[in-house]
Design a protein around this motif. Structure first.
Motif, PDB file in Angstrom:
ATOM      1  N   PHE A   1       0.837  -1.187   0.000  1.00  0.00           N
ATOM      2  CA  PHE A   1       0.000   0.000   0.000  1.00  0.00           C
ATOM      3  C   PHE A   1       0.880   1.248   0.000  1.00  0.00           C
ATOM      4  CE2 PHE A   1      -2.564  -3.344   1.997  1.00  0.00           C
ATOM      5  CZ  PHE A   1      -3.680  -3.293   1.173  1.00  0.00           C
ATOM      6  N   GLN A   2       0.339   2.330  -0.526  1.00  0.00           N
ATOM      7  CA  GLN A   2       1.069   3.588  -0.616  1.00  0.00           C
ATOM      8  C   GLN A   2       0.254   4.708   0.031  1.00  0.00           C
ATOM      9  OE1 GLN A   2       1.745   3.715  -4.934  1.00  0.00           O
ATOM     10  NE2 GLN A   2       3.839   3.036  -4.571  1.00  0.00           N
ATOM     11  N   PRO A   3       0.061   4.617   1.352  1.00  0.00           N
ATOM     12  CA  PRO A   3      -0.737   5.642   2.027  1.00  0.00           C
ATOM     13  C   PRO A   3       0.030   6.942   2.141  1.00  0.00           C
ATOM     14  CG  PRO A   3       0.215   4.145   3.621  1.00  0.00           C
ATOM     15  CD  PRO A   3       0.564   3.598   2.269  1.00  0.00           C
ATOM     16  N   PRO A   4      -0.694   8.070   2.187  1.00  0.00           N
ATOM     17  CA  PRO A   4      -0.025   9.340   2.468  1.00  0.00           C
ATOM     18  C   PRO A   4       0.560   9.303   3.872  1.00  0.00           C
ATOM     19  CG  PRO A   4      -2.409   9.596   2.550  1.00  0.00           C
ATOM     20  CD  PRO A   4      -2.146   8.221   2.007  1.00  0.00           C
ATOM     21  N   PRO A   5       1.548  10.160   4.160  1.00  0.00           N
ATOM     22  CA  PRO A   5       2.222  10.086   5.465  1.00  0.00           C
ATOM     23  C   PRO A   5       1.288  10.125   6.656  1.00  0.00           C
ATOM     24  CG  PRO A   5       3.426  11.527   3.978  1.00  0.00           C
ATOM     25  CD  PRO A   5       2.152  11.154   3.267  1.00  0.00           C
ATOM     26  N   ALA A   6       0.213  10.892   6.571  1.00  0.00           N
ATOM     27  CA  ALA A   6      -0.677  11.018   7.726  1.00  0.00           C
ATOM     28  C   ALA A   6      -1.408   9.725   8.037  1.00  0.00           C
ATOM     29  CB  ALA A   6      -1.700  12.137   7.482  1.00  0.00           C
ATOM     30  N   ASN A   7      -1.471   8.788   7.081  1.00  0.00           N
ATOM     31  CA  ASN A   7      -2.243   7.556   7.281  1.00  0.00           C
ATOM     32  C   ASN A   7      -1.370   6.310   7.259  1.00  0.00           C
ATOM     33  OD1 ASN A   7      -4.598   9.097   7.255  1.00  0.00           O
ATOM     34  ND2 ASN A   7      -4.751   8.974   5.034  1.00  0.00           N
ATOM     35  N   GLU A   8      -0.063   6.452   7.448  1.00  0.00           N
ATOM     36  CA  GLU A   8       0.820   5.318   7.245  1.00  0.00           C
ATOM     37  C   GLU A   8       0.737   4.278   8.357  1.00  0.00           C
ATOM     38  OE1 GLU A   8       4.678   6.907   6.404  1.00  0.00           O
ATOM     39  OE2 GLU A   8       4.203   7.192   4.298  1.00  0.00           O
TER      40      GLU A   8
ATOM     41  N   HIS B   1     -10.420   3.832   1.148  1.00  0.00           N
ATOM     42  CA  HIS B   1      -9.376   4.344   2.049  1.00  0.00           C
ATOM     43  C   HIS B   1      -8.538   5.457   1.426  1.00  0.00           C
ATOM     44  CE1 HIS B   1     -10.166   0.999   4.822  1.00  0.00           C
ATOM     45  NE2 HIS B   1     -10.217   0.219   3.754  1.00  0.00           N
ATOM     46  N   GLY B   2      -8.759   5.733   0.142  1.00  0.00           N
ATOM     47  CA  GLY B   2      -7.957   6.750  -0.514  1.00  0.00           C
ATOM     48  C   GLY B   2      -6.497   6.382  -0.636  1.00  0.00           C
ATOM     49  N   VAL B   3      -6.207   5.088  -0.698  1.00  0.00           N
ATOM     50  CA  VAL B   3      -4.835   4.592  -0.710  1.00  0.00           C
ATOM     51  C   VAL B   3      -4.595   3.779  -1.980  1.00  0.00           C
ATOM     52  CG1 VAL B   3      -3.160   3.076   0.445  1.00  0.00           C
ATOM     53  CG2 VAL B   3      -4.680   4.536   1.800  1.00  0.00           C
ATOM     54  N   ASP B   4      -3.609   4.170  -2.759  1.00  0.00           N
ATOM     55  CA  ASP B   4      -3.225   3.387  -3.937  1.00  0.00           C
ATOM     56  C   ASP B   4      -2.318   2.237  -3.492  1.00  0.00           C
ATOM     57  OD1 ASP B   4      -3.060   2.540  -6.516  1.00  0.00           O
ATOM     58  OD2 ASP B   4      -2.066   4.323  -7.298  1.00  0.00           O
ATOM     59  N   CYS B   5      -2.083   1.287  -4.370  1.00  0.00           N
ATOM     60  CA  CYS B   5      -1.225   0.167  -4.026  1.00  0.00           C
ATOM     61  C   CYS B   5      -0.574  -0.388  -5.279  1.00  0.00           C
ATOM     62  CB  CYS B   5      -1.994  -0.928  -3.296  1.00  0.00           C
ATOM     63  SG  CYS B   5      -3.400  -1.610  -4.217  1.00  0.00           S
TER      64      CYS B   5
END
Length: 327
Positions: free
Chosen positions: A8-15, A70-74
């Motif tokens: 997963f490639q979450p933004p820093p705030a959601n890591e 989740h707004g998260v790419d992968c």
């Protein structure tokens, strides 16, 4: 192709949201193995039959759900086994699942030109030893005599390495409980070069992990450090603690030790993450008694600080190294 390796490639705030993302994967298959801080293996053998779709089609659905919910790419790699899926992930890009077909000739072609270090579990020392003898690709290792590999790196490691270089993947996906861990991130507002700011972030993260463990009456056996860089690559190191603990100074020393061992020089760091793993109830953990009055005093102060934070907020009491500036 029945195994997916997902990063997963979450933004820093959601890591630190890996448990939620794993829950999304478990809607497809219960056989999910977390690969902290941001990855997982998923065995889709049952899911392929149930959904009547192959692994590549299911990977596309997983990617869409990850983005939508989740707004998260992968990025996703697929292969007939965990090792090959993890290696396929290295060549994957967002939006396209990299696959390794379940055919001996296709597997051999995929592995032939890969550097030895691309094989999961092969460390730099082993790669350097074999590279000195010209065995710097998996194709060359696969063609080398077994006796030569065993002479260079040992009987069992040589046999296992030759099998893997020939595409024999004996691994399996082992479901694990990521809930038995606590994680926290310290993203930087810009790519950070200053080692002092890196250490401040580590101190802040270790303090938070310690406080959360004590609030839950838990201790951890292992601490994992992940350093993310400007190019979205990351380095992960784990350390088993001398004894299970929730004591912040012990966690801080372990985090500093792993960071120093990386030997970063002018590294552009985007975020630093700590994960406490192997959680157990604190009342079941043993603690080595000492006659050091300083250690006992620090632990008593820690108890008082925890009560103050519970009453007045998490920033009511902080280490001196964090005072006056945001971590």
């Amino acid at each position: 192709m029945t195994i997916l390796c997902v990063r997963f490639q979450p933004p820093p705030a959601n890591e630190a949201d890996l448990p939620q993302l794993l829950g999304m994967l478990e809607e497809f298959t219960p056989v999910v193995q977390a690969l902290p801080p941001d990855g997982a293996l998923a065995d889709l053998r049952g899911a392929e039959r149930y959904f009547r779709r192959d692994a590549v089609e299911l990977a596309s659905v997983i990617r869409v759900r990850s983005l939508a919910l989740h707004g998260v790419d992968c990025v996703i790699g697929a292969g007939p086994g965990p090792m090959l899926a993890r290696m396929a992930l290295r060549d994957a890009v967002p939006g396209v699942t990299c696959t390794v077909p379940d055919e001996p000739d296709a597997i051999a072609e995929f592995l032939a030109d890969k550097p030895l270090a691309a094989l999961p579990g092969v460390g730099t020392a082993t790669a350097r030893t074999l590279g000195d003898y010209g065995l710097d690709t998996l194709g060359r290792v696969a063609a080398a005599p077994l006796s030569t590999l065993q002479r260079l790196i040992g009987a069992k490691p040589g046999r296992e390495l030759r099998e893997k270089a020939n595409g024999i993947d004996r691994g399996r996906v082992v479901p694990n409980a990521v809930s038995r861990s606590l994680a926290t991130e310290r993203p930087f507002g810009r790519d950070e070069l200053d080692p002092d700011r890196h250490r401040r972030a580590l101190l802040s993260a270790a303090e938070e992990i310690g406080a959360r463990l004590r609030a839950l009456e838990k201790v951890c056996r292992t601490l994992t450090l992940t350093v993310r860089y400007a190019d979205r690559s990351a380095t992960t190191r784990s350390r088993t603690l001398p004894e299970p603990t929730a004591h912040s100074p012990v966690l801080t020393r372990a985090a500093y030790g792993m960071y120093e061992a990386l030997g970063l020089q002018r590294a552009r760091v985007r975020a630093i993450a700590l994960r406490a793993e192997g959680l157990d109830p604190a009342d079941q953990a043993s603690h080595q008694l000492t006659f050091d009055p300083v250690d006992e005093k620090v632990r008593r102060i820690e108890e008082v600080a925890d009560r103050a934070r519970a009453k007045f907020g998490p920033r009511a009491v902080m280490p001196g190294g964090l005072g006056g500036r945001a971590a």
